[in-house]
Design a protein around this motif. Structure first.
Motif, PDB file in Angstrom:
ATOM      1  N   GLY A 271      58.087  -5.720  11.738  1.00 34.09           N
ATOM      2  CA  GLY A 271      59.175  -4.931  12.321  1.00 34.09           C
ATOM      3  C   GLY A 271      60.408  -5.824  12.000  1.00 34.09           C
ATOM      4  O   GLY A 271      61.295  -5.967  13.130  1.00 34.09           O
ATOM      5  N   CYS A 272      60.918  -6.476  10.815  1.00 28.42           N
ATOM      6  CA  CYS A 272      61.667  -7.359  10.610  1.00 28.42           C
ATOM      7  C   CYS A 272      63.053  -6.775  10.524  1.00 28.42           C
ATOM      8  O   CYS A 272      64.022  -7.623  10.693  1.00 28.42           O
ATOM      9  CB  CYS A 272      61.420  -8.112   9.428  1.00 28.42           C
ATOM     10  SG  CYS A 272      61.658  -6.924   7.828  1.00 28.42           S
ATOM     11  N   ASP A 273      63.298  -5.530  10.379  1.00 26.36           N
ATOM     12  CA  ASP A 273      64.742  -5.096  10.137  1.00 26.36           C
ATOM     13  C   ASP A 273      65.420  -5.685   9.249  1.00 26.36           C
ATOM     14  O   ASP A 273      65.305  -6.075   8.074  1.00 26.36           O
ATOM     15  CB  ASP A 273      65.175  -4.637  11.644  1.00 26.36           C
ATOM     16  CG  ASP A 273      66.525  -3.945  11.668  1.00 26.36           C
ATOM     17  OD1 ASP A 273      66.655  -3.443  10.445  1.00 26.36           O
ATOM     18  OD2 ASP A 273      67.209  -3.364  12.559  1.00 26.36           O
ATOM     19  N   HIS A 274      66.528  -6.445   9.918  1.00 31.96           N
ATOM     20  CA  HIS A 274      67.512  -7.199   8.983  1.00 31.96           C
ATOM     21  C   HIS A 274      66.911  -8.463   8.413  1.00 31.96           C
ATOM     22  O   HIS A 274      67.400  -9.074   7.408  1.00 31.96           O
ATOM     23  CB  HIS A 274      68.672  -7.648  10.009  1.00 31.96           C
ATOM     24  CG  HIS A 274      68.118  -7.874  11.411  1.00 31.96           C
ATOM     25  ND1 HIS A 274      67.320  -8.871  11.589  1.00 31.96           N
ATOM     26  CD2 HIS A 274      68.290  -7.133  12.318  1.00 31.96           C
ATOM     27  CE1 HIS A 274      66.977  -8.997  13.027  1.00 31.96           C
ATOM     28  NE2 HIS A 274      67.647  -7.808  13.356  1.00 31.96           N
TER      29      HIS A 274
ATOM     30  N   ALA B  24      58.881  -8.372  17.821  1.00 35.87           N
ATOM     31  CA  ALA B  24      59.769  -8.299  18.642  1.00 35.87           C
ATOM     32  C   ALA B  24      60.818  -6.986  18.372  1.00 35.87           C
ATOM     33  O   ALA B  24      61.007  -6.405  17.411  1.00 35.87           O
ATOM     34  CB  ALA B  24      60.701  -9.709  18.401  1.00 35.87           C
ATOM     35  N   GLY B  25      61.628  -6.767  19.726  1.00 35.43           N
ATOM     36  CA  GLY B  25      62.758  -5.896  19.531  1.00 35.43           C
ATOM     37  C   GLY B  25      62.024  -4.301  19.582  1.00 35.43           C
ATOM     38  O   GLY B  25      62.830  -3.396  19.196  1.00 35.43           O
ATOM     39  N   VAL B  26      60.901  -4.271  19.985  1.00 32.91           N
ATOM     40  CA  VAL B  26      60.509  -2.845  20.151  1.00 32.91           C
ATOM     41  C   VAL B  26      59.847  -2.669  21.470  1.00 32.91           C
ATOM     42  O   VAL B  26      59.549  -3.700  22.228  1.00 32.91           O
ATOM     43  CB  VAL B  26      59.114  -2.560  19.036  1.00 32.91           C
ATOM     44  CG1 VAL B  26      59.859  -2.526  17.637  1.00 32.91           C
ATOM     45  CG2 VAL B  26      58.175  -3.498  19.044  1.00 32.91           C
TER      46      VAL B  26
HETATM   47  C1  LIG Z   1      65.107  -2.963  16.876  1.00 31.76           C
HETATM   48  S1  LIG Z   1      64.373  -3.587  15.345  1.00 31.76           S
HETATM   49  C2  LIG Z   1      63.768  -5.214  15.925  1.00 31.76           C
HETATM   50  C3  LIG Z   1      64.135  -5.980  14.658  1.00 31.76           C
HETATM   51  C4  LIG Z   1      63.625  -7.557  14.822  1.00 31.76           C
HETATM   52  N1  LIG Z   1      62.311  -7.616  15.010  1.00 31.76           N
HETATM   53  C5  LIG Z   1      64.482  -8.083  16.080  1.00 31.76           C
HETATM   54  O1  LIG Z   1      63.806  -8.456  17.118  1.00 31.76           O
HETATM   55  O2  LIG Z   1      65.433  -8.317  16.201  1.00 31.76           O
HETATM   56  C6  LIG Z   1      62.628  -2.739  15.376  1.00 31.76           C
HETATM   57  C7  LIG Z   1      62.418  -2.689  14.070  1.00 31.76           C
HETATM   58  O3  LIG Z   1      60.836  -2.200  14.233  1.00 31.76           O
HETATM   59  C8  LIG Z   1      60.319  -1.454  13.291  1.00 31.76           C
HETATM   60  N2  LIG Z   1      58.950  -0.980  13.597  1.00 31.76           N
HETATM   61  C9  LIG Z   1      58.935  -0.088  14.598  1.00 31.76           C
HETATM   62  N3  LIG Z   1      57.699   0.580  14.827  1.00 31.76           N
HETATM   63  C10 LIG Z   1      56.868  -0.129  13.763  1.00 31.76           C
HETATM   64  C11 LIG Z   1      55.657  -0.447  13.226  1.00 31.76           C
HETATM   65  N4  LIG Z   1      54.568   0.222  13.729  1.00 31.76           N
HETATM   66  N5  LIG Z   1      55.456  -1.425  12.129  1.00 31.76           N
HETATM   67  C12 LIG Z   1      56.293  -1.966  11.663  1.00 31.76           C
HETATM   68  N6  LIG Z   1      57.441  -1.903  11.951  1.00 31.76           N
HETATM   69  C13 LIG Z   1      57.962  -1.188  12.983  1.00 31.76           C
HETATM   70  C14 LIG Z   1      61.597  -0.469  12.943  1.00 31.76           C
HETATM   71  O4  LIG Z   1      61.461   0.331  11.770  1.00 31.76           O
HETATM   72  C15 LIG Z   1      62.740  -1.339  13.193  1.00 31.76           C
HETATM   73  O5  LIG Z   1      63.380  -1.837  11.955  1.00 31.76           O
END
Ligand SMILES: C[S@@+](CC[C@H](N)C(=O)[O-])C[C@H]1O[C@@H](n2cnc3c(N)ncnc32)[C@H](O)[C@@H]1O
Length: 207
Positions: free
Chosen positions: A23-26, A87-89
């Motif tokens: 869930g790396c986003d950026h 993180a961030g989820v």
């Molecule tokens: C708010 S961003 C957080 C980015 C970074 N990890 C941070 O903590 O700043 C959440 C990211 O998690 C991804 N995500 C959500 N569910 C996921 C999953 N099951 N597997 C992988 N990525 C996921 C979303 O697409 C999004 O890009």
């Protein structure tokens, strides 16, 4: 560029580990880890192609060679890794992801909510919470957990409030509960909050 929250996550990474940022986003965490040689290697993944593209573009911008995967949790990641950062989820997403057999021995977790539920689940599926760091960033408290596979039985208090022993954070929780108590809320919730505050007070007292 990098937030205090992401710096705190990076501070729990070990030098000899290969980290996957799920869930790396950026991609900011991977950039920080790679640029500062914090660990052996780093991989980035996301479930969302647009988010992953953001990371890929940022890696290009910094001329960094970081492998990326479009993946729901660990499912499509083919490279070797021994630490997973999520993180961030929310807690439910973290719990859904770590159900997988591909979950590594070491996890660094920063949930947006439901820490009690997450701690209970970690203990239930065989992860010990080795360390918790509290970080105040952008007017929010975040809890970052370092977890290792193993058996642990946290007390009710530890499940509720964590193992950070951060008095400032516990005082923040007390004050937040006091504010909620002033509102018109059901009696059962009122009793629960008063009980939480009683437990929290014990944690803030000097030993
Ligand atoms: C708010 S961003 C957080 C980015 C970074 N990890 C941070 O903590 O700043 C959440 C990211 O998690 C991804 N995500 C959500 N569910 C996921 C999953 N099951 N597997 C992988 N990525 C996921 C979303 O697409 C999004 O890009």
């Amino acid at each position: 560029m990098i937030s205090e929250r992401l710096k705190t996550i990076a501070s729990l990474v070990s030098q000899n580990d290969t980290v996957v940022d799920v869930g790396c986003d950026h991609g900011y965490l991977a950039i920080y880890l790679k640029k500062n040689n914090i660990c052996k290697d780093v991989i980035s993944s996301d479930i969302n192609q647009n988010a992953l593209n953001n990371a890929i573009n940022n890696f290009k911008k910094y001329k960094l060679d970081i492998k990326t995967y479009l993946s729901d949790g660990f499912s499509n990641i083919e490279s070797y890794y021994d630490t997973g950062v999520i993180a961030g989820v929310g807690a439910q997403t973290i719990m859904d992801i770590i159900k997988s057999e591909k979950t590594p021995n070491k996890l660094i977790l920063a949930s947006n909510n439901d820490l009690y539920k997450l701690r209970c689940y970690l203990n239930k599926i065989g992860y010990k919470i080795r360390e918790e760091k509290v970080v105040y960033d952008n007017k929010h408290y975040y809890i970052v957990m370092l977890c290792i596979k193993g058996i642990q039985k946290l007390t009710k208090k530890e499940l509720l409030f964590g193992i950070s022993n951060n008095k400032k954070y516990y005082n923040y929780l007390i004050n937040k509960n006091k504010e909620i108590l002033k509102k018109n809320i059901p009696l059962l919730k009122k009793i629960q909050l008063k009980y939480y505050n009683y437990l929290l007070k014990g944690l803030t007292e000097k030993k």
